[in-house]
Design a protein around this motif. Structure first.
Motif, PDB file in Angstrom:
ATOM      1  N   TYR A 123      54.068  38.497  44.484  1.00 13.93           N
ATOM      2  CA  TYR A 123      52.621  38.719  44.594  1.00 13.93           C
ATOM      3  C   TYR A 123      52.107  37.846  45.739  1.00 13.93           C
ATOM      4  CZ  TYR A 123      52.776  41.552  40.444  1.00 13.93           C
ATOM      5  OH  TYR A 123      53.051  42.564  39.571  1.00 13.93           O
ATOM      6  N   SER A 124      52.314  38.346  46.942  1.00 12.39           N
ATOM      7  CA  SER A 124      52.088  37.550  48.151  1.00 12.39           C
ATOM      8  C   SER A 124      50.636  37.579  48.590  1.00 12.39           C
ATOM      9  CB  SER A 124      52.972  38.086  49.280  1.00 12.39           C
ATOM     10  OG  SER A 124      52.666  39.452  49.528  1.00 12.39           O
ATOM     11  N   ASP A 125      50.287  36.619  49.457  1.00 12.00           N
ATOM     12  CA  ASP A 125      48.977  36.577  50.125  1.00 12.00           C
ATOM     13  C   ASP A 125      47.825  36.550  49.124  1.00 12.00           C
ATOM     14  OD1 ASP A 125      50.154  36.661  52.700  1.00 12.00           O
ATOM     15  OD2 ASP A 125      50.419  38.818  52.495  1.00 12.00           O
ATOM     16  N   ILE A 126      47.941  35.654  48.178  1.00 11.61           N
ATOM     17  CA  ILE A 126      46.976  35.555  47.075  1.00 11.61           C
ATOM     18  C   ILE A 126      45.616  35.053  47.562  1.00 11.61           C
ATOM     19  CG2 ILE A 126      46.454  34.085  45.074  1.00 11.61           C
ATOM     20  CD1 ILE A 126      48.174  36.297  44.178  1.00 11.61           C
ATOM     21  N   ASP A 127      44.569  35.657  47.018  1.00 13.23           N
ATOM     22  CA  ASP A 127      43.230  35.062  47.024  1.00 13.23           C
ATOM     23  C   ASP A 127      42.717  35.134  45.600  1.00 13.23           C
ATOM     24  OD1 ASP A 127      40.932  33.816  47.865  1.00 13.23           O
ATOM     25  OD2 ASP A 127      39.990  35.645  48.609  1.00 13.23           O
ATOM     26  N   CYS A 128      41.824  34.223  45.219  1.00 14.70           N
ATOM     27  CA  CYS A 128      41.395  34.136  43.830  1.00 14.70           C
ATOM     28  C   CYS A 128      39.922  33.757  43.745  1.00 14.70           C
ATOM     29  CB  CYS A 128      42.247  33.104  43.084  1.00 14.70           C
ATOM     30  SG  CYS A 128      41.836  32.922  41.336  1.00 14.70           S
ATOM     31  N   ILE A 129      39.195  34.413  42.833  1.00 18.21           N
ATOM     32  CA  ILE A 129      37.805  34.066  42.557  1.00 18.21           C
ATOM     33  C   ILE A 129      37.592  34.046  41.046  1.00 18.21           C
ATOM     34  CG2 ILE A 129      36.920  35.045  44.713  1.00 18.21           C
ATOM     35  CD1 ILE A 129      35.957  37.472  43.073  1.00 18.21           C
ATOM     36  N   ARG A 130      36.499  33.410  40.624  1.00 12.41           N
ATOM     37  CA  ARG A 130      36.091  33.470  39.215  1.00 12.41           C
ATOM     38  C   ARG A 130      34.729  34.133  39.136  1.00 12.41           C
ATOM     39  NH1 ARG A 130      33.305  30.024  35.379  1.00 12.41           N
ATOM     40  NH2 ARG A 130      33.180  28.303  36.872  1.00 12.41           N
ATOM     41  N   VAL A 131      34.601  35.052  38.194  1.00 13.14           N
ATOM     42  CA  VAL A 131      33.329  35.719  37.924  1.00 13.14           C
ATOM     43  C   VAL A 131      33.051  35.535  36.433  1.00 13.14           C
ATOM     44  CG1 VAL A 131      32.028  37.864  37.999  1.00 13.14           C
ATOM     45  CG2 VAL A 131      33.744  37.392  39.759  1.00 13.14           C
ATOM     46  N   GLY A 132      32.123  34.655  36.088  1.00 13.84           N
ATOM     47  CA  GLY A 132      31.881  34.346  34.686  1.00 13.84           C
ATOM     48  C   GLY A 132      33.091  33.689  34.059  1.00 13.84           C
ATOM     49  N   ASN A 133      33.628  34.283  33.010  1.00  9.84           N
ATOM     50  CA  ASN A 133      34.805  33.743  32.321  1.00  9.84           C
ATOM     51  C   ASN A 133      36.106  34.400  32.767  1.00  9.84           C
ATOM     52  OD1 ASN A 133      33.318  31.920  30.752  1.00  9.84           O
ATOM     53  ND2 ASN A 133      32.929  33.460  29.171  1.00  9.84           N
ATOM     54  N   ASP A 134      36.043  35.197  33.816  1.00 12.24           N
ATOM     55  CA  ASP A 134      37.224  35.934  34.268  1.00 12.24           C
ATOM     56  C   ASP A 134      37.627  35.519  35.679  1.00 12.24           C
ATOM     57  OD1 ASP A 134      37.638  38.243  32.146  1.00 12.24           O
ATOM     58  OD2 ASP A 134      35.479  38.058  32.475  1.00 12.24           O
ATOM     59  N   TYR A 135      38.937  35.521  35.902  1.00 10.03           N
ATOM     60  CA  TYR A 135      39.486  35.255  37.231  1.00 10.03           C
ATOM     61  C   TYR A 135      40.083  36.549  37.774  1.00 10.03           C
ATOM     62  CZ  TYR A 135      39.343  30.438  35.492  1.00 10.03           C
ATOM     63  OH  TYR A 135      38.942  29.243  34.954  1.00 10.03           O
ATOM     64  N   TYR A 136      39.910  36.760  39.060  1.00  9.61           N
ATOM     65  CA  TYR A 136      40.487  37.924  39.729  1.00  9.61           C
ATOM     66  C   TYR A 136      41.219  37.470  40.986  1.00  9.61           C
ATOM     67  CZ  TYR A 136      37.406  40.412  36.564  1.00  9.61           C
ATOM     68  OH  TYR A 136      36.779  40.865  35.444  1.00  9.61           O
ATOM     69  N   ALA A 137      42.344  38.086  41.237  1.00  6.95           N
ATOM     70  CA  ALA A 137      43.134  37.753  42.421  1.00  6.95           C
ATOM     71  C   ALA A 137      43.608  39.044  43.081  1.00  6.95           C
ATOM     72  CB  ALA A 137      44.326  36.870  42.046  1.00  6.95           C
ATOM     73  N   ILE A 138      43.921  38.961  44.361  1.00  5.12           N
ATOM     74  CA  ILE A 138      44.472  40.107  45.086  1.00  5.12           C
ATOM     75  C   ILE A 138      45.805  39.724  45.698  1.00  5.12           C
ATOM     76  CG2 ILE A 138      42.274  41.221  45.573  1.00  5.12           C
ATOM     77  CD1 ILE A 138      42.391  39.948  48.380  1.00  5.12           C
ATOM     78  N   SER A 139      46.628  40.727  45.931  1.00  2.52           N
ATOM     79  CA  SER A 139      47.935  40.511  46.550  1.00  2.52           C
ATOM     80  C   SER A 139      48.218  41.639  47.532  1.00  2.52           C
ATOM     81  CB  SER A 139      49.026  40.470  45.478  1.00  2.52           C
ATOM     82  OG  SER A 139      50.314  40.413  46.070  1.00  2.52           O
ATOM     83  N   SER A 140      48.703  41.292  48.714  1.00  6.97           N
ATOM     84  CA  SER A 140      48.996  42.265  49.764  1.00  6.97           C
ATOM     85  C   SER A 140      50.109  43.218  49.322  1.00  6.97           C
ATOM     86  CB  SER A 140      49.402  41.552  51.052  1.00  6.97           C
ATOM     87  OG  SER A 140      50.565  40.766  50.830  1.00  6.97           O
ATOM     88  N   THR A 141      50.124  44.409  49.908  1.00  8.79           N
ATOM     89  CA  THR A 141      51.069  45.442  49.487  1.00  8.79           C
ATOM     90  C   THR A 141      51.801  46.131  50.634  1.00  8.79           C
ATOM     91  OG1 THR A 141      49.135  46.899  49.332  1.00  8.79           O
ATOM     92  CG2 THR A 141      49.967  45.959  47.275  1.00  8.79           C
TER      93      THR A 141
END
Length: 526
Positions: free
Chosen positions: A49-67
């Protein structure tokens, strides 16, 4: 008294485990992720799961990964505790919005395609920005991370750019950052429209320059704007840096190294700095050198020292280094996980699956035989070349002590010239499969398109298996009853290539005609 002694013993035991993990060699881990006792070991996701970015929105975390060239593009992950993750979506359903070179009809973007991006949340909407080395920058947005995501907007049509980021300031003004790697790794800041759909090239401000400087993330904390990025130096390695300014437009004159290169941990370096629900800060990062398992994911603590986010264990010289263990930021009842197995009972593919390039939609079905995946054969772009055969269905492999894949296939509807099977692939590949010649089906082992012929297949059903461990050596097997498995082919060392770790795949193609199909009952991943 007894309770107190048990507490001390527990603490000593955990400290011993942590020490053992600190001393281990890369990739040689018997434990990873959530340990079930409030602690975790890195990596938290031992998969690409490369090239991670991460944010938090309320009580949830979201991340992205390059494809890269895989479809659907840009995987989106969800977590409640920063340690346990699940796939909640993929943002780019049609890669031809980026380029026709990513379609099954061309397959011309290995090592390219969807590179690193940034995920942001503004005014109750999610925004995704990403770059490709050939086509430039794109964006899309959605009201929910699961989608649907809007069609792509092309922000900049120019080659040689990568690793973008964006920010909405407190006054509502928006800014975009991108690195022109083909021009000396110069990083620029642009004014961006409030809807994220356009950038002003005339507003360009140079905010960073240096060989190999990339992995941009622009954040604001306590009145400071931080451009967090990675830097590479010959004979030293890649490590995390930051520049800061009191104004979003700079100047970003102050600069500090936040962590050591950690060559022994394959240089954790690209990720997102995020404020946890427990009011502590964390760095969700990939490890960047690359090996057969790809660029896997770890979670490191962040300690603020003199208004600088120091990453990992803080050394006496006030710089961070890799840490292999920690306490889970917050306890959640539900333990999320990344799905791997599939019985194909749904009318849609599970989210862990991605096609190698944009698929030919008429050549697969989950409806024609309910409970089975049907892959329909058609000609590859280059005869008998698995890497140029469209509609290969893939998912990421894991670096765990034990891995076992079993695929059950119905091969009774194969036609002359058809080939299908189970494969591992990156820049190289190996596979165990079945080929039909005339009226006869044979087993075959493929290694980089070199074929070893096996036994004749008379049964309508066949089970194919791959097993590997931490050493990354795969061994293939076949069975006619799903119980007794027979080894076939030589051991295959999984590889890294095209910026990707090893992928698992199910393939089906035909060198002679666009006829025949194979039905897949299940894909079992232990």
């Amino acid at each position: 008294m007894m309770k107190y002694l048990l507490s001390i013993l527990y603490s000593m035991f955990f400290s011993f485990l942590a020490f053992a993990q600190e001393e281990r060699e890369w990739g040689d881990w018997s434990m990873w992720g959530d340990q079930g006792n409030g602690t975790y070991f890195n990596p938290i996701i031992p998969s690409d799961y490369s090239d991670i970015d991460c944010i938090r929105v309320g009580n949830d975390y979201y991340a992205i990964s390059s494809t890269f060239q895989f479809s659907p593009g840009m995987t989106i992950l969800h977590s409640k505790d920063l340690v346990n993750w699940q796939i909640c979506g993929n943002a780019i359903t049609d890669l031809t919005q980026v380029s026709e070179e990513l379609n099954w009809s061309r397959m011309n973007r290995y090592g390219k395609g969807v590179w690193a991006g940034t995920l942001r949340h503004h005014n109750d909407r999610f925004y995704l920005f990403f770059g490709t080395p050939d086509e430039g920058y794109f964006m899309t947005s959605a009201s929910r991370p699961e989608g649907p995501w809007e069609p792509l907007t092309h922000l900049l049509s120019d080659k040689g750019w990568d690793d973008c980021t964006a920010i909405w300031d407190d006054d509502g003004k928006a800014y975009f950052v991108g690195t022109h790697f083909s021009d000396g790794y110069k990083t620029y800041l642009f004014n961006m429209s409030s809807d994220g759909k356009s950038i002003d090239r005339k507003s360009t401000v140079l905010i960073n320059i240096g060989n190999g400087r990339e992995a941009n993330k622009l954040i604001k904390v306590n009145g400071w704007y931080y451009l967090i990025f990675s830097e590479h130096k010959e004979d030293i390695g890649r490590y995390v840096m930051a520049k800061r300014s009191r104004k979003v437009t700079g100047p970003y004159n102050e600069e500090k190294q936040l962590a050591l290169p950690n060559l022994e941990a394959l240089e954790p370096n690209q990720g997102g700095v995020v404020l946890g629900r427990d009011s502590n800060w964390y760095f969700l990062t990939h490890h960047g050198t690359g090996d057969w398992s790809g660029r896997i994911v770890s979670l490191l603590p962040v300690t603020w020292i003199n208004d600088w986010p120091i990453i990992g264990q803080v050394l006496p010289q006030k710089i961070g280094t890799m840490t292999w263990s920690g306490r889970i930021p917050i306890k959640e009842k539900e333990r999320l996980s990344i799905k791997r197995s599939d019985d194909f009972d749904s009318e849609k593919l599970s989210l862990q699956w991605q096609w190698n390039y944009q698929p030919r939609k008429t050549k697969f079905s989950l409806l024609e035989r309910p409970g089975w995946l049907r892959l329909k054969a058609y000609r590859p772009l280059q005869l008998n070349k698995l890497m140029y055969a469209g509609n290969t269905l893939t998912q990421r492999s894991f670096r765990k002590p034990e891995n076992k894949i079993i695929v059950k296939m119905d091969v009774s509807n194969m036609t002359e010239g058809q080939k299908n099977g189970l494969c591992h692939f990156s820049s190289q590949h190996a596979a165990i499969g079945i080929v039909k010649e005339g009226n006869t089906r044979y087993l075959e082992y493929r290694k980089n398109d070199y074929i070893t012929r096996g036994t004749q297949i008379r049964s309508s059903f066949i089970w194919l298996k791959s097993e590997w461990g931490l050493d990354g050596i795969s061994r293939f097997y076949y069975s006619f009853d799903g119980d007794q498995f027979i080894p076939f082919g030589e051991p295959y060392p999984l590889v890294w290539g095209n910026y990707r770790g090893d992928r698992l795949g199910i393939y089906c193609f035909n060198d002679k005609t666009e006829e025949g199909y194979v039905d897949i009952d299940y894909f079992y991943y232990q």
